[in-house]
Write a protein that holds these residues in place. Structure first.
Motif, mmCIF file in Angstrom:
data_model
loop_
_atom_site.group_PDB
_atom_site.id
_atom_site.type_symbol
_atom_site.label_atom_id
_atom_site.label_comp_id
_atom_site.label_asym_id
_atom_site.label_seq_id
_atom_site.Cartn_x
_atom_site.Cartn_y
_atom_site.Cartn_z
ATOM 1 N N ALA A 305 49.870 40.876 -8.381
ATOM 2 C CA ALA A 305 50.180 41.602 -7.143
ATOM 3 C C ALA A 305 51.613 42.108 -7.078
ATOM 4 N N VAL A 306 52.498 41.640 -7.980
ATOM 5 C CA VAL A 306 53.916 42.007 -7.884
ATOM 6 C C VAL A 306 54.441 42.472 -9.235
ATOM 7 N N PRO A 307 55.504 43.298 -9.246
ATOM 8 C CA PRO A 307 56.108 43.715 -10.511
ATOM 9 C C PRO A 307 56.864 42.561 -11.172
ATOM 10 N N PRO A 308 57.131 42.646 -12.498
ATOM 11 C CA PRO A 308 57.767 41.537 -13.226
ATOM 12 C C PRO A 308 59.107 41.093 -12.642
ATOM 13 N N GLU A 309 59.914 42.038 -12.128
ATOM 14 C CA GLU A 309 61.234 41.664 -11.635
ATOM 15 C C GLU A 309 61.187 40.854 -10.342
ATOM 16 N N ARG A 310 60.024 40.770 -9.711
ATOM 17 C CA ARG A 310 59.882 39.987 -8.477
ATOM 18 C C ARG A 310 58.985 38.765 -8.660
ATOM 19 N N VAL A 311 58.559 38.515 -9.895
ATOM 20 C CA VAL A 311 57.550 37.491 -10.106
ATOM 21 C C VAL A 311 58.088 36.087 -9.813
ATOM 22 N N GLY A 312 59.356 35.830 -10.131
ATOM 23 C CA GLY A 312 59.919 34.516 -9.843
ATOM 24 C C GLY A 312 59.914 34.223 -8.354
ATOM 25 N N ARG A 313 60.322 35.215 -7.550
ATOM 26 C CA ARG A 313 60.336 35.052 -6.100
ATOM 27 C C ARG A 313 58.922 34.889 -5.552
ATOM 28 N N ALA A 314 57.983 35.713 -6.057
ATOM 29 C CA ALA A 314 56.614 35.673 -5.532
ATOM 30 C C ALA A 314 55.936 34.346 -5.866
ATOM 31 N N LEU A 315 56.087 33.883 -7.098
ATOM 32 C CA LEU A 315 55.483 32.601 -7.469
ATOM 33 C C LEU A 315 56.124 31.452 -6.698
ATOM 34 N N SER A 316 57.414 31.552 -6.439
ATOM 35 C CA SER A 316 58.075 30.519 -5.649
ATOM 36 C C SER A 316 57.595 30.541 -4.209
ATOM 37 N N ALA A 317 57.339 31.737 -3.678
ATOM 38 C CA ALA A 317 56.807 31.838 -2.315
ATOM 39 C C ALA A 317 55.465 31.128 -2.217
ATOM 40 N N MET A 318 54.608 31.305 -3.234
ATOM 41 C CA MET A 318 53.323 30.626 -3.191
ATOM 42 C C MET A 318 53.495 29.123 -3.412
ATOM 43 N N ASN A 319 54.417 28.745 -4.285
ATOM 44 C CA ASN A 319 54.631 27.326 -4.538
ATOM 45 C C ASN A 319 55.162 26.609 -3.295
ATOM 46 N N MET A 320 55.895 27.345 -2.431
ATOM 47 C CA MET A 320 56.310 26.762 -1.161
ATOM 48 C C MET A 320 55.092 26.320 -0.366
ATOM 49 N N SER A 321 54.038 27.131 -0.408
ATOM 50 C CA SER A 321 52.825 26.775 0.307
ATOM 51 C C SER A 321 52.126 25.600 -0.365
ATOM 52 N N PHE A 322 52.081 25.588 -1.699
ATOM 53 C CA PHE A 322 51.492 24.463 -2.422
ATOM 54 C C PHE A 322 52.084 23.143 -1.942
ATOM 55 N N PHE A 323 53.409 23.067 -1.943
ATOM 56 C CA PHE A 323 54.042 21.785 -1.672
ATOM 57 C C PHE A 323 54.366 21.588 -0.195
ATOM 58 N N GLY A 324 54.566 22.675 0.542
ATOM 59 C CA GLY A 324 54.694 22.530 1.983
ATOM 60 C C GLY A 324 53.410 21.994 2.585
ATOM 61 N N GLY A 325 52.277 22.491 2.102
ATOM 62 C CA GLY A 325 50.996 21.969 2.557
ATOM 63 C C GLY A 325 50.824 20.507 2.206
ATOM 64 N N ALA A 326 51.296 20.124 1.016
ATOM 65 C CA ALA A 326 51.206 18.721 0.615
ATOM 66 C C ALA A 326 52.011 17.833 1.558
ATOM 67 N N ALA A 327 53.198 18.291 1.950
ATOM 68 C CA ALA A 327 54.025 17.491 2.864
ATOM 69 C C ALA A 327 53.337 17.321 4.214
ATOM 70 N N VAL A 328 52.811 18.421 4.753
ATOM 71 C CA VAL A 328 52.161 18.364 6.070
ATOM 72 C C VAL A 328 50.899 17.509 6.025
ATOM 73 N N LEU A 329 50.055 17.739 5.021
ATOM 74 C CA LEU A 329 48.768 17.044 4.970
ATOM 75 C C LEU A 329 48.919 15.575 4.589
ATOM 76 N N GLN A 330 49.936 15.236 3.791
ATOM 77 C CA GLN A 330 50.150 13.812 3.508
ATOM 78 C C GLN A 330 50.557 13.077 4.775
ATOM 79 N N ALA A 331 51.403 13.713 5.598
ATOM 80 C CA ALA A 331 51.782 13.079 6.864
ATOM 81 C C ALA A 331 50.560 12.910 7.766
ATOM 82 N N LEU A 332 49.713 13.938 7.837
ATOM 83 C CA LEU A 332 48.498 13.847 8.652
ATOM 84 C C LEU A 332 47.553 12.779 8.110
ATOM 85 N N SER A 333 47.476 12.670 6.796
ATOM 86 C CA SER A 333 46.582 11.667 6.221
ATOM 87 C C SER A 333 47.075 10.258 6.521
ATOM 88 N N GLY A 334 48.394 10.086 6.617
ATOM 89 C CA GLY A 334 48.926 8.777 6.999
ATOM 90 C C GLY A 334 48.514 8.392 8.410
#
Length: 367
Positions: A305-334
């Motif tokens: 979905a993005v050009p090569p010069e923006r791929v680091g930023r775009a993949l990091s944006a998605m990874n924020m969701s990967f691990f941000g979701g983990a933080a939220v859902l682990q707290a909820l699971s507790g």
């Protein structure tokens, strides 16, 4: 694998342990902002070396922790240091591979990375039994030092393409904007529950479920979790092959994998009151690992979905969701564990996978 002794030595309840370990993915997610910028600005090799040094320091802090607050600090430092463990090799592949080959290589990278989970099953159980949980953190510090040495000796850095001068704040804003953009909105949403389920089932609650509900000792529980671990090693490579071969149907594969993983979690929980034997857990945990591994397709969707010069930023944006979701859902699971036991904690991830998969189908974005 060490949940019980961690709770005892650090004076934690089950929900307290979930909240404390949730600091790791939370710090990981926040670190994605500067890491994504650094990968595009400075390159993979220097970013990886800096982060591995931070990870080693966080591991030593964990080994020396004496209570909840010192362990919280260790989890935060570890989260920052580990934030590049997947992003650095994935970004390297994204910048060097054509888009049609990236899905396959993304799967291979994640499969190879998941081999580290083998150490956190039976080997970690044996280490905890014989040398205590602190020795596990010392071992992680040694692994980080070894990885940094390998990166320094092996990785050949590519020079980043010249870019117009920009402030760091502007780059950070771009990462945040990408995470909300129409271009990658669908993968970002499904990613919110995806890695959270892996950390929740394989990392946080799988061991307690087997030891407390199924009455297994620590080492046999670690042996059962090996089934899930092996599946998480094989699964990403298989998903990468499927993504490359059936690119027109990759979104269907992604959703089917996540909905299937949600169903398997439900079956695992149902097996407690129904009295299913350990063999059923082995099969179901393996099935969960294979199905949830379809998550690697998220990286291919974002890369396309993005050009090569923006791929680091775009993949990091998605990874924020990967691990941000983990933080939220682990707290909820507790919280769910405190109210309804470990089964309720596991069902939090099944519900989240279902909601995010349905949302992915309804949202715009790469297909």
């Amino acid at each position: 694998m060490a949940a019980d002794v961690l709770q005892r030595d650090l004076g934690l309840t089950a929900d307290g342990l979930a909240a404390l370990t949730g600091a790791f993915p939370a710090a990981f997610a926040l670190a994605m902002l500067p890491v994504g910028v650094a990968l595009d600005r400075y390159g993979v090799k220097p970013t990886a070396l800096a982060l591995l040094a931070i990870a080693a320091a966080g591991s030593l802090l964990g080994a020396a922790a004496t209570g909840p607050w010192s362990m919280l600090a260790a989890q935060i430092v570890l989260g920052i240091g580990c934030s590049g463990m997947l992003m650095c090799p994935v970004t390297y592949a994204a910048k060097t591979m054509p888009p049609q080959r990236f899905g396959l290589w993304g799967g291979i990278i994640q499969a190879f990375g998941n081999t580290g989970m083998l150490l956190s099953a039976s080997p970690l159980a044996l280490l905890v039994d014989h040398a205590g949980w602190r020795s596990g953190y010392v071992a992680c510090a040694l692994l980080a030092a070894g990885a940094a040495t390998a990166v320094a000796l092996v990785v050949k850095e590519m020079r980043a393409a010249p870019q117009a001068p920009r402030s760091m704040l502007a780059d950070v804003r771009e990462v945040l904007a990408l995470s909300l953009s129409r271009d990658i909105r669908g993968p970002v949403v499904i990613a919110f529950a995806s890695f959270a389920a892996v950390l929740g089932v394989r990392g946080l609650w799988g061991g307690p479920w087997l030891m407390e509900v199924k009455d297994l000792a620590r080492v046999p529980a670690g042996n059962v979790l090996l089934a899930c671990t092996v599946a998480l090693i094989i699964g990403p490579a298989v998903a990468g092959v499927l993504e490359r071969r059936f690119q027109r149907h990759r979104s269907a594969i992604l959703v089917a994998g996540h909905l299937g993983a949600a169903a398997v979690i439900g079956l695992i929980v149902a097996g407690g009151p129904l009295g299913w034997g350990v063999a059923a857990d082995v099969v179901l945990l393996a099935a969960f690992g294979l199905l949830i591994s379809a998550q690697v397709i998220c990286f291919a969707l974002v890369r396309a979905a993005v050009p090569p010069e923006r791929v680091g930023r775009a993949l990091s944006a998605m990874n924020m969701s990967f691990f941000g979701g983990a933080a939220v859902l682990q707290a909820l699971s507790g919280l769910a564990a405190s109210a309804g036991g470990i089964g309720a904690a596991l069902l939090v991830f099944a519900v989240a996978l279902t909601i995010c998969s349905v949302a992915f189908l309804r949202l715009p974005g790469p297909r």
